[in-house]
Design an enzyme around this catalytic site. Sequence first.
Site, PDB file in Angstrom:
ATOM      1  N   CYS A  79       0.992  -1.225   0.152  1.00 19.60           N
ATOM      2  CA  CYS A  79      -0.108  -0.144  -0.122  1.00 19.60           C
ATOM      3  C   CYS A  79       1.057   1.228   0.128  1.00 19.60           C
ATOM      4  O   CYS A  79       1.505   1.404  -0.926  1.00 19.60           O
ATOM      5  CB  CYS A  79      -1.132  -0.324   1.056  1.00 19.60           C
ATOM      6  SG  CYS A  79      -2.532   1.222   1.041  1.00 19.60           S
ATOM      7  N   HIS A 181      -3.775  -4.833  -0.013  1.00 19.81           N
ATOM      8  CA  HIS A 181      -3.553  -5.605   1.154  1.00 19.81           C
ATOM      9  C   HIS A 181      -3.623  -6.846   0.871  1.00 19.81           C
ATOM     10  O   HIS A 181      -4.816  -7.465   1.230  1.00 19.81           O
ATOM     11  CB  HIS A 181      -4.577  -4.760   2.423  1.00 19.81           C
ATOM     12  CG  HIS A 181      -4.133  -3.377   2.628  1.00 19.81           C
ATOM     13  ND1 HIS A 181      -3.207  -3.170   3.719  1.00 19.81           N
ATOM     14  CD2 HIS A 181      -4.813  -2.571   2.177  1.00 19.81           C
ATOM     15  CE1 HIS A 181      -3.514  -1.665   3.599  1.00 19.81           C
ATOM     16  NE2 HIS A 181      -4.111  -1.202   2.677  1.00 19.81           N
ATOM     17  N   GLU A 183      -3.079  -9.314   3.285  1.00 20.95           N
ATOM     18  CA  GLU A 183      -3.767  -9.623   4.527  1.00 20.95           C
ATOM     19  C   GLU A 183      -5.190  -9.749   4.651  1.00 20.95           C
ATOM     20  O   GLU A 183      -5.745 -10.003   5.507  1.00 20.95           O
ATOM     21  CB  GLU A 183      -2.848  -8.964   5.727  1.00 20.95           C
ATOM     22  CG  GLU A 183      -3.248  -7.696   6.122  1.00 20.95           C
ATOM     23  CD  GLU A 183      -2.690  -6.709   5.357  1.00 20.95           C
ATOM     24  OE1 GLU A 183      -2.775  -5.248   5.523  1.00 20.95           O
ATOM     25  OE2 GLU A 183      -2.066  -6.729   4.051  1.00 20.95           O
TER      26      GLU A 183
END
Length: 201
Positions: A79, A181, A183
């Site tokens: 990011c 992202h 995750e």
Amino acid sequence: MIAIIDYGAGNVKSLQFALTKENMDSCLTTDPKRIQNSKAIILPGVGAFNDAMETLHKLGLIEVLKQEVAAGKPVLGICLGMQLFYETSYEDGSWDGLGLLQGEVSRISSSVKVPHMGWNNITQEKESPWFTSITDNAYVYFVHSYAVSSFREETLLASTDYGGKVPAIVQKDNITGIQFHPEKSGTTGMQLLQNFGEMMS
């Protein structure tokens, strides 16, 4: 051990949890020695570009990052972390980045809703070990108002369409940037982190 640089720019705990789930050892750190002794580095981040650069400067980490990149260590930016790799950002002014990759960061086109927030698919631009067991046009989770707007075409691994072509994954040698992202991107994101682990070993 993967060094996750914990410079106060975002929720790094969820990233560390995702790595642990994939049996990848990591530590949250700003200690230059731990960063130098790591197998790989992750530079995460959400928030303002210039604030992040100032914090990295105050912590004395800009030179450490540049040295580790020059030494060939795998470095992953996520990011804002990806955007910091570039030369310049036009977020509320004009700011110098790390200059590890050629290009600039600008606000996403006002023809679409900003921030770009939610699930979007990514198009694989070329073959890469990053895409092992990942289908083309897989969906991943984005949250950003700025994006890489000029870049070297040969570095583009994947893009998404949002008010134009947005670089989603870029790579030059041992430097990789991911705009979304992993995750928060379900099985695709977890597979990407697993692929990162495979490439490190």
